[in-house]
Design a protein around this motif. Sequence first.
Motif, PDB file in Angstrom:
ATOM      1  N   VAL A  25       0.874  -1.177   0.000  1.00 44.60           N
ATOM      2  CA  VAL A  25       0.000   0.000   0.000  1.00 44.60           C
ATOM      3  C   VAL A  25       0.910   1.225   0.000  1.00 44.60           C
ATOM      4  CG1 VAL A  25      -1.925   1.168   1.079  1.00 44.60           C
ATOM      5  CG2 VAL A  25      -1.685  -1.306   1.326  1.00 44.60           C
ATOM      6  N   THR A  26       0.945   1.917  -1.110  1.00 43.44           N
ATOM      7  CA  THR A  26       1.942   2.956  -1.367  1.00 43.44           C
ATOM      8  C   THR A  26       1.388   4.359  -1.172  1.00 43.44           C
ATOM      9  OG1 THR A  26       2.992   1.429  -2.915  1.00 43.44           O
ATOM     10  CG2 THR A  26       3.627   3.745  -3.073  1.00 43.44           C
ATOM     11  N   ILE A  27       0.126   4.546  -1.482  1.00 44.96           N
ATOM     12  CA  ILE A  27      -0.587   5.788  -1.144  1.00 44.96           C
ATOM     13  C   ILE A  27      -1.714   5.367  -0.216  1.00 44.96           C
ATOM     14  CG2 ILE A  27      -1.942   7.722  -2.018  1.00 44.96           C
ATOM     15  CD1 ILE A  27      -0.297   7.568  -4.597  1.00 44.96           C
ATOM     16  N   THR A  28      -1.635   5.786   1.037  1.00 44.88           N
ATOM     17  CA  THR A  28      -2.440   5.222   2.113  1.00 44.88           C
ATOM     18  C   THR A  28      -3.397   6.248   2.692  1.00 44.88           C
ATOM     19  OG1 THR A  28      -0.511   3.857   2.688  1.00 44.88           O
ATOM     20  CG2 THR A  28      -2.313   3.923   4.272  1.00 44.88           C
ATOM     21  N   ALA A  29      -4.670   5.867   2.835  1.00 45.91           N
ATOM     22  CA  ALA A  29      -5.645   6.729   3.503  1.00 45.91           C
ATOM     23  C   ALA A  29      -5.208   6.955   4.950  1.00 45.91           C
ATOM     24  CB  ALA A  29      -7.026   6.091   3.454  1.00 45.91           C
ATOM     25  N   ILE A  75       6.830 -10.183  -8.541  1.00 47.97           N
ATOM     26  CA  ILE A  75       6.356  -8.943  -9.132  1.00 47.97           C
ATOM     27  C   ILE A  75       5.844  -8.071  -7.986  1.00 47.97           C
ATOM     28  CG2 ILE A  75       5.814  -9.982 -11.351  1.00 47.97           C
ATOM     29  CD1 ILE A  75       2.842 -10.014 -10.475  1.00 47.97           C
ATOM     30  N   LEU A  76       5.599  -6.800  -8.276  1.00 49.11           N
ATOM     31  CA  LEU A  76       5.195  -5.863  -7.229  1.00 49.11           C
ATOM     32  C   LEU A  76       3.947  -5.110  -7.645  1.00 49.11           C
ATOM     33  CD1 LEU A  76       5.762  -4.291  -4.570  1.00 49.11           C
ATOM     34  CD2 LEU A  76       7.178  -2.735  -5.942  1.00 49.11           C
ATOM     35  N   PHE A  77       2.993  -5.006  -6.724  1.00 51.96           N
ATOM     36  CA  PHE A  77       1.819  -4.147  -6.895  1.00 51.96           C
ATOM     37  C   PHE A  77       1.964  -2.945  -5.977  1.00 51.96           C
ATOM     38  CE2 PHE A  77       0.342  -8.170  -8.429  1.00 51.96           C
ATOM     39  CZ  PHE A  77      -0.586  -7.872  -9.417  1.00 51.96           C
ATOM     40  N   LEU A  78       1.779  -1.756  -6.533  1.00 55.98           N
ATOM     41  CA  LEU A  78       1.697  -0.538  -5.740  1.00 55.98           C
ATOM     42  C   LEU A  78       0.215  -0.204  -5.604  1.00 55.98           C
ATOM     43  CD1 LEU A  78       4.572   1.559  -7.372  1.00 55.98           C
ATOM     44  CD2 LEU A  78       4.691  -0.015  -5.417  1.00 55.98           C
ATOM     45  N   ASP A  79      -0.264  -0.113  -4.371  1.00 57.96           N
ATOM     46  CA  ASP A  79      -1.691   0.059  -4.114  1.00 57.96           C
ATOM     47  C   ASP A  79      -1.999   1.502  -3.753  1.00 57.96           C
ATOM     48  OD1 ASP A  79      -4.000  -2.067  -3.771  1.00 57.96           O
ATOM     49  OD2 ASP A  79      -4.391  -0.482  -2.318  1.00 57.96           O
ATOM     50  N   VAL A  80      -3.159   1.990  -4.233  1.00 54.55           N
ATOM     51  CA  VAL A  80      -3.552   3.383  -4.028  1.00 54.55           C
ATOM     52  C   VAL A  80      -4.877   3.444  -3.263  1.00 54.55           C
ATOM     53  CG1 VAL A  80      -4.189   5.559  -5.128  1.00 54.55           C
ATOM     54  CG2 VAL A  80      -2.372   4.135  -6.119  1.00 54.55           C
ATOM     55  N   GLN A  81      -4.848   4.085  -2.096  1.00 53.09           N
ATOM     56  CA  GLN A  81      -6.043   4.437  -1.327  1.00 53.09           C
ATOM     57  C   GLN A  81      -6.171   5.965  -1.418  1.00 53.09           C
ATOM     58  OE1 GLN A  81      -5.259   2.954   2.623  1.00 53.09           O
ATOM     59  NE2 GLN A  81      -5.470   0.810   2.040  1.00 53.09           N
ATOM     60  N   PRO A 131       8.613  -3.045 -16.050  1.00 49.60           N
ATOM     61  CA  PRO A 131       7.790  -4.179 -16.490  1.00 49.60           C
ATOM     62  C   PRO A 131       7.280  -5.080 -15.381  1.00 49.60           C
ATOM     63  CG  PRO A 131      10.105  -4.543 -17.019  1.00 49.60           C
ATOM     64  CD  PRO A 131       9.991  -3.126 -16.564  1.00 49.60           C
ATOM     65  N   ASP A 132       7.912  -5.069 -14.210  1.00 49.25           N
ATOM     66  CA  ASP A 132       7.516  -5.981 -13.138  1.00 49.25           C
ATOM     67  C   ASP A 132       6.699  -5.293 -12.046  1.00 49.25           C
ATOM     68  OD1 ASP A 132       9.691  -4.440 -12.385  1.00 49.25           O
ATOM     69  OD2 ASP A 132      10.732  -6.053 -11.326  1.00 49.25           O
ATOM     70  N   ILE A 133       6.220  -4.088 -12.309  1.00 54.11           N
ATOM     71  CA  ILE A 133       5.454  -3.336 -11.309  1.00 54.11           C
ATOM     72  C   ILE A 133       4.048  -3.077 -11.833  1.00 54.11           C
ATOM     73  CG2 ILE A 133       5.325  -1.200  -9.963  1.00 54.11           C
ATOM     74  CD1 ILE A 133       8.338  -1.125  -9.913  1.00 54.11           C
ATOM     75  N   HIS A 134       3.056  -3.440 -11.008  1.00 51.74           N
ATOM     76  CA  HIS A 134       1.654  -3.363 -11.382  1.00 51.74           C
ATOM     77  C   HIS A 134       0.906  -2.483 -10.383  1.00 51.74           C
ATOM     78  CE1 HIS A 134       2.332  -6.649 -14.322  1.00 51.74           C
ATOM     79  NE2 HIS A 134       3.246  -7.018 -13.428  1.00 51.74           N
ATOM     80  N   LEU A 135      -0.424  -2.408 -10.508  1.00 51.39           N
ATOM     81  CA  LEU A 135      -1.183  -1.412  -9.745  1.00 51.39           C
ATOM     82  C   LEU A 135      -2.401  -2.040  -9.075  1.00 51.39           C
ATOM     83  CD1 LEU A 135      -1.518   1.691  -9.131  1.00 51.39           C
ATOM     84  CD2 LEU A 135      -3.010   1.771 -11.153  1.00 51.39           C
ATOM     85  N   GLY A 136      -2.695  -1.546  -7.869  1.00 51.86           N
ATOM     86  CA  GLY A 136      -3.944  -1.872  -7.190  1.00 51.86           C
ATOM     87  C   GLY A 136      -4.663  -0.583  -6.816  1.00 51.86           C
ATOM     88  N   LEU A 167      -4.136  -4.941 -13.109  1.00 56.23           N
ATOM     89  CA  LEU A 167      -4.800  -3.966 -12.257  1.00 56.23           C
ATOM     90  C   LEU A 167      -5.746  -4.703 -11.320  1.00 56.23           C
ATOM     91  CD1 LEU A 167      -5.698  -1.058 -11.448  1.00 56.23           C
ATOM     92  CD2 LEU A 167      -7.410  -1.223 -13.276  1.00 56.23           C
ATOM     93  N   THR A 168      -5.500  -4.608 -10.003  1.00 53.91           N
ATOM     94  CA  THR A 168      -6.421  -5.199  -9.041  1.00 53.91           C
ATOM     95  C   THR A 168      -7.345  -4.122  -8.498  1.00 53.91           C
ATOM     96  OG1 THR A 168      -4.922  -4.893  -7.156  1.00 53.91           O
ATOM     97  CG2 THR A 168      -4.746  -6.959  -8.360  1.00 53.91           C
ATOM     98  N   VAL A 169      -8.635  -4.467  -8.422  1.00 52.93           N
ATOM     99  CA  VAL A 169      -9.657  -3.567  -7.885  1.00 52.93           C
ATOM    100  C   VAL A 169     -10.284  -4.263  -6.687  1.00 52.93           C
ATOM    101  CG1 VAL A 169     -11.728  -2.224  -8.376  1.00 52.93           C
ATOM    102  CG2 VAL A 169     -10.095  -2.722 -10.225  1.00 52.93           C
TER     103      VAL A 169
END
Length: 344
Positions: free
Chosen positions: A139-143, A175-181, A201-206, A254-256
């Motif tokens: 969780v990279t941008i956190t509420a 691989i890495l997911f950067l998650d946004v709240q 290429p190995d970084i994805h998003l949530g 992209l994970t939702v």
Amino acid sequence: MTRFPLLSRFGAPLLPVLGLLLAPLLLPGCGTKSDNEASGTATADSVKAAVVDTVKLKMEAMRRDSLKADSIAKANGQLPGALLPGHRIVAFYGNIRSKGMGILGREPKEQMFRKFAGVIKEWEAADPSIPVQPALHNVTITAQGTAGKDGKWRLMNSKATIEEVISWAREHKCILFLDVQPGHSTLQVEVPKLEQYLKQPDIHLGIDPEFSLATMPGIRPNQRIGTLDAKDVNWTINYLARLVSENKLPPKVLTVHRFTRKMVTNYKNIKLDPRVQVVMHMDGHGNPVLKKDSYRDYIQAEPVQYTGFKLFYEYDGRPKPHHIMTPTEVLTELTPKPLYIQYQ
């Protein structure tokens, strides 16, 4: 990170692809002089530089890229380098600077990775037919519990923290997911802050609708479950698709997160793009019976593309006799079988 209880009845090597570069801007060429120019009486309009509509050119290039991606996907099933459905992604979730957000930051690094290696073996044994791709989901941008100077109720990890979790992932072939709240900000503002990382290429998003509160003025994170609309998901898909084309990347995942109906509105309007693989991820905790109900009602019954399922080390086993579902239980009791699994 989910803090709300469930409502009953209320988831290989990467190959660079798509060398799809934007077309160069076309500048006006040299021509013959007009009568006014020849006579020395040129008007302001005749010597004004032609205006190039860069936005229009960029949109046209994106449409061409999308059509090319569609044609490749139709011919081959999907784009080269796509992780899904040829792999099952198994992720440890949290924040490496927080012990309270998930397993990723709760235990010392090496202890956590030993535990993760055991989990990966469990999934490989439960379904040998599909390779497992380990992932970290940070969780990279956190509420936040306070509004901050700009009143947006969210905070981004430092560059040092992001680079550290990237190094953790690569060290362990994840691989890495950067998650946004987004809090009271928006995806349109927050996601571009991660662009330098998402170009890799190995970084994805949530993205996490639970903590998306821009449409709920005065509501603090954790007071109410937030929401995102299909238009927000579509904006994110288009943004990632552009990065894939411009940087010759394999498709992004992209994970939702979702565990109530209102967390994602107008799901039928979500428009897929082969450059982005969308996982609707059942993110609730508690009694396995309720978790399976939520998966059926909000993931299976409202399909988008691929599916995910979260398991909680701290909350799924409480109160007894609840338990954390095993890989075999997940695979035999959920339809469709999730291709993204997340442990918090």
